[in-house]
Design a protein around this motif. Structure first.
Motif, PDB file in Angstrom:
ATOM      1  N   GLU A  20      10.355   8.959  -2.389  1.00  0.00           N
ATOM      2  CA  GLU A  20      10.309   8.296  -1.100  1.00  0.00           C
ATOM      3  C   GLU A  20      11.576   7.461  -0.958  1.00  0.00           C
ATOM      4  OE1 GLU A  20       8.281   8.777   1.236  1.00  0.00           O
ATOM      5  OE2 GLU A  20       6.377   9.457   0.390  1.00  0.00           O
ATOM      6  N   SER A  21      11.906   7.076   0.264  1.00  0.00           N
ATOM      7  CA  SER A  21      13.082   6.245   0.466  1.00  0.00           C
ATOM      8  C   SER A  21      12.750   4.789   0.166  1.00  0.00           C
ATOM      9  CB  SER A  21      13.596   6.372   1.899  1.00  0.00           C
ATOM     10  OG  SER A  21      12.725   5.731   2.800  1.00  0.00           O
ATOM     11  N   GLU A  22      13.756   4.046  -0.246  1.00  0.00           N
ATOM     12  CA  GLU A  22      13.570   2.611  -0.461  1.00  0.00           C
ATOM     13  C   GLU A  22      13.122   1.934   0.823  1.00  0.00           C
ATOM     14  OE1 GLU A  22      16.617   0.376  -2.674  1.00  0.00           O
ATOM     15  OE2 GLU A  22      17.560   2.328  -2.987  1.00  0.00           O
ATOM     16  N   ASN A  23      13.695   2.361   1.916  1.00  0.00           N
ATOM     17  CA  ASN A  23      13.376   1.723   3.183  1.00  0.00           C
ATOM     18  C   ASN A  23      11.917   1.917   3.562  1.00  0.00           C
ATOM     19  OD1 ASN A  23      14.491   0.266   5.537  1.00  0.00           O
ATOM     20  ND2 ASN A  23      13.781   2.082   6.625  1.00  0.00           N
ATOM     21  N   TYR A  24      11.332   3.051   3.178  1.00  0.00           N
ATOM     22  CA  TYR A  24       9.919   3.291   3.447  1.00  0.00           C
ATOM     23  C   TYR A  24       9.043   2.410   2.570  1.00  0.00           C
ATOM     24  CZ  TYR A  24       5.363   5.585   3.341  1.00  0.00           C
ATOM     25  OH  TYR A  24       4.014   5.834   3.381  1.00  0.00           O
ATOM     26  N   LEU A  25       9.398   2.297   1.288  1.00  0.00           N
ATOM     27  CA  LEU A  25       8.591   1.526   0.345  1.00  0.00           C
ATOM     28  C   LEU A  25       8.732   0.027   0.558  1.00  0.00           C
ATOM     29  CD1 LEU A  25       9.344   3.610  -2.876  1.00  0.00           C
ATOM     30  CD2 LEU A  25       7.247   3.664  -1.515  1.00  0.00           C
ATOM     31  N   TRP A  26       9.942  -0.417   0.915  1.00  0.00           N
ATOM     32  CA  TRP A  26      10.200  -1.847   1.120  1.00  0.00           C
ATOM     33  C   TRP A  26      10.989  -2.019   2.423  1.00  0.00           C
ATOM     34  CZ3 TRP A  26      11.456   0.599  -3.586  1.00  0.00           C
ATOM     35  CH2 TRP A  26      10.546   0.364  -4.628  1.00  0.00           C
ATOM     36  N   PRO A  27      10.322  -1.960   3.571  1.00  0.00           N
ATOM     37  CA  PRO A  27      11.015  -1.982   4.873  1.00  0.00           C
ATOM     38  C   PRO A  27      11.882  -3.207   5.103  1.00  0.00           C
ATOM     39  CG  PRO A  27       8.710  -1.360   5.126  1.00  0.00           C
ATOM     40  CD  PRO A  27       8.869  -1.829   3.715  1.00  0.00           C
ATOM     41  N   ASP A  28      11.534  -4.326   4.474  1.00  0.00           N
ATOM     42  CA  ASP A  28      12.276  -5.564   4.722  1.00  0.00           C
ATOM     43  C   ASP A  28      13.289  -5.892   3.626  1.00  0.00           C
ATOM     44  OD1 ASP A  28      10.740  -5.976   7.035  1.00  0.00           O
ATOM     45  OD2 ASP A  28       9.137  -6.884   5.842  1.00  0.00           O
ATOM     46  N   ALA A  29      13.550  -4.945   2.748  1.00  0.00           N
ATOM     47  CA  ALA A  29      14.417  -5.228   1.600  1.00  0.00           C
ATOM     48  C   ALA A  29      15.880  -5.405   1.998  1.00  0.00           C
ATOM     49  CB  ALA A  29      14.296  -4.121   0.552  1.00  0.00           C
ATOM     50  N   GLU A  46       0.815  -1.211   0.000  1.00  0.00           N
ATOM     51  CA  GLU A  46       0.000   0.000   0.000  1.00  0.00           C
ATOM     52  C   GLU A  46       0.853   1.267   0.000  1.00  0.00           C
ATOM     53  OE1 GLU A  46      -2.993   0.003  -0.650  1.00  0.00           O
ATOM     54  OE2 GLU A  46      -3.620  -2.058  -0.252  1.00  0.00           O
ATOM     55  N   ARG A  47       2.050   1.168   0.567  1.00  0.00           N
ATOM     56  CA  ARG A  47       2.929   2.341   0.557  1.00  0.00           C
ATOM     57  C   ARG A  47       3.333   2.694  -0.868  1.00  0.00           C
ATOM     58  NH1 ARG A  47       7.134   1.996   5.728  1.00  0.00           N
ATOM     59  NH2 ARG A  47       5.537   2.096   7.353  1.00  0.00           N
TER      60      ARG A  47
END
Length: 247
Positions: free
Chosen positions: A55-64, A4-5
């Motif tokens: 947006e930051s990668e960490n926000y879009l994919w926190p577990d990446a 959803e992010r």
């Protein structure tokens, strides 16, 4: 579970599946799976998408990223540590304020030192008129949280509330400016946050000390970073719980 992010970030920027597919040079259905099935894109694709949606990668994919890698990136997000907020050079504040074009977000109790700059309020108004989003959070001067902090900083019960009211007097011209929002919060303020686009100053709070004498961090947002994003999300949480400033 859908991402959803990512979906929301694309909508916010007016982008659709075709835009992303062309930018990442992948099939449209691949992009659809990234969203609806929360499939993890390759790193090069994550970089592309994060840049597109701001947006930051960490926000879009926190577990990446694994924890070790996040820790390494986090160190790089810290530009400099200052022993006290009042040790931050005037030139840094000047640059942060003058170069911000997209968003200014400030979370403080009073932040009276900012309005000691003669053009600060006018600068914010001008930025809003040019399309920047300005969000300002102040401690509710009538709240018990402000009274308690005032006592903890050995200022006396009413001093901090008075400082907040003094600061707000300078911000009155902004109440009628589109793009500027001012709110009151009643949180226990662990850190003051000063965000200018992709840079941020975090003024930590130390029991028994006034903010000017507590340490401060200068952060720069990195796409795969976690530190900047943590404080950004904290700001959003306080914002969601705040109320429009009535002064």
């Amino acid at each position: 579970m859908p991402n959803e992010r990512l979906r929301e970030a694309l909508l916010k920027q007016g982008l659709n599946l075709d835009h992303v597919a062309r930018a990442a040079n992948v099939d449209r259905k691949t992009v659809e799976r990234w969203i609806t099935k929360n499939r993890l894109p390759y790193p090069k694709h994550r970089h592309t998408i994060a840049a597109m949606v701001r947006e930051s990668e960490n926000y879009l994919w926190p577990d990446a990223l694994p924890a070790e890698r996040k820790a390494e990136v986090g160190v790089s997000e810290v530009v400099k540590v200052y022993p006290h907020r009042n040790a931050i050079p005037v030139e840094l504040w000047d640059r942060l304020i003058s170069e911000a074009t997209k968003q200014v977000e400030i979370l403080v109790h009073a932040g009276l030192f900012l309005v000691e700059r003669p053009t600060f309020v006018k600068d914010l108004a001008k930025k809003a008129e040019n399309g920047a989003q300005i969000r300002l959070l102040f401690g509710d001067p009538a709240s018990r949280e402000v009274v308690r902090r005032s006592e903890e900083e050995q200022l006396g019960k009413a001093t901090l509330g008075g400082r907040i009211r003094n600061a707000l007097a300078f911000y009155r011209p902004l109440r009628a400016v589109p793009g500027v929002e001012l709110r009151f919060h009643k949180t226990t303020l662990y850190n003051s946050v000063f965000r200018f686009d992709d840079e941020m100053v975090i003024n930590t709070h130390v029991y028994g000390f006034q903010g000017a004498h507590a340490p401060a961090l200068h952060l720069r947002r990195l796409s795969a970073g976690d530190v900047f994003e943590t404080y950004s999300e904290s700001f959003e949480t306080v914002w969601a719980e705040s109320k429009p400033a009535d002064f």
